[in-house]
Design a protein around this motif. Sequence first.
Motif, PDB file in Angstrom:
ATOM      1  N   LEU A 113       0.849  -1.190   0.000  1.00 35.42           N
ATOM      2  CA  LEU A 113       0.000   0.000   0.000  1.00 35.42           C
ATOM      3  C   LEU A 113       0.886   1.242   0.000  1.00 35.42           C
ATOM      4  N   GLY A 114       1.144   1.768  -1.186  1.00 34.08           N
ATOM      5  CA  GLY A 114       1.896   3.010  -1.323  1.00 34.08           C
ATOM      6  C   GLY A 114       0.941   4.189  -1.357  1.00 34.08           C
ATOM      7  N   LEU A 115       1.261   5.251  -0.596  1.00 38.15           N
ATOM      8  CA  LEU A 115       0.371   6.395  -0.450  1.00 38.15           C
ATOM      9  C   LEU A 115       1.055   7.674  -0.901  1.00 38.15           C
ATOM     10  N   GLY A 116       0.300   8.515  -1.597  1.00 42.80           N
ATOM     11  CA  GLY A 116       0.815   9.801  -2.035  1.00 42.80           C
ATOM     12  C   GLY A 116      -0.022  10.946  -1.496  1.00 42.80           C
ATOM     13  N   ARG A 117       0.595  12.127  -1.407  1.00 42.17           N
ATOM     14  CA  ARG A 117      -0.080  13.319  -0.885  1.00 42.17           C
ATOM     15  C   ARG A 117      -0.808  14.100  -1.968  1.00 42.17           C
ATOM     16  N   ALA A 118      -0.336  14.016  -3.198  1.00 46.10           N
ATOM     17  CA  ALA A 118      -0.897  14.831  -4.279  1.00 46.10           C
ATOM     18  C   ALA A 118      -2.196  14.210  -4.793  1.00 46.10           C
ATOM     19  N   PRO A 119      -3.059  15.007  -5.436  1.00 48.60           N
ATOM     20  CA  PRO A 119      -4.296  14.445  -5.988  1.00 48.60           C
ATOM     21  C   PRO A 119      -4.089  13.654  -7.261  1.00 48.60           C
ATOM     22  N   GLY A 120      -2.954  13.868  -7.941  1.00 48.04           N
ATOM     23  CA  GLY A 120      -2.696  13.138  -9.179  1.00 48.04           C
ATOM     24  C   GLY A 120      -3.495  13.644 -10.355  1.00 48.04           C
TER      25      GLY A 120
END
Length: 339
Positions: free
Chosen positions: A104-111
């Motif tokens: 489970l990799g998580l990012g802060r940006a909305p993409g």
Amino acid sequence: MPLLSILDLSVVTTAAPPSAALRNSIDLARHADQLGYERYWLAEHHNLASVASPSPDLMIGQIAAVTNSIRIGSGGIMLPNHAPLVVAERFKMLEALFPGRIDLGLGRAPGTDPATSHALRQRLQGRDGDDFLERLHELTLWETREFPSGHPFNKVVAMPNDAPLPPIWLLGSSDYSSQLSAQLGMGFAFAHHFASYDAVEALTHYRRQFRPSRWRARPHAILAIAVVAADTDEDAERLASSMDLNRLRRDRGQYEPLPSPEEALAYPYAPAGRASIARNRERLFVGSPATVRAKIDPLVAASEADEVMVISAIFDHEARKRSYSLLAESFALKGAAPP
């Protein structure tokens, strides 16, 4: 020697529409599994003509079902777009179906762009601004069950409740995620392929400041890089021309399908465009396996990366598979042919 993995954007090309790009991702994952790659991550992007998949969790299930040993994960789930409970449920479900193989990799940006971000989030309640920390905390609480006494979520269980959350990784391109990953004791993946921040500083800081936690006993740093490998330097340069033009267009706000090398080589570049491409080439590793390794190895050594994660946006699908095969041979992966 570091582990070797793949980050896949399900790249759309002028010859492969989105539906074909998704099928190519599944085919490439099978190929990577046979070669002995460590993991295969899928990104989340929305409203981009150049990226086919907005839903890594759906692709993870499809790919895990047709592979055997490679770990499959998100690179990443853009947490601002999702209710933490939904993320917890979907990834616990994936872990239940494919135990020990999910990340489970998580990012802060909305993409995505602001309008699409609003469309994604308009039904989600939350405070204005960056609420990533709040969402991350809630996500972990669905696993630890440490909501405060009397909190209404104490009566809610993320199902399936007999499956744990997969290992959590924080993704980043600056020092913020590096510091946060170290403080929380989670895995960290640095996006060198588009970051302006120094990869060596980010990864070494993470390692030095890492605090063991219930999530991870030891630090694990992933260096994500863009690579185009071919049998010869000349062939690789030709293939990389697609990424050169694609990146130039992205810098101008034009998110178009990946062009062919023929289109890219015939493009009338102005001096400013060529200068922009030259700057981007500092983050792109192009050449034969020997040439690429000569460029990658010093960065891996300096950053003390445990793992190299490769993204290769190559127009022709078979040439893309060949690029990953050559890297597998160079890194002596267990399923690769001897170099």
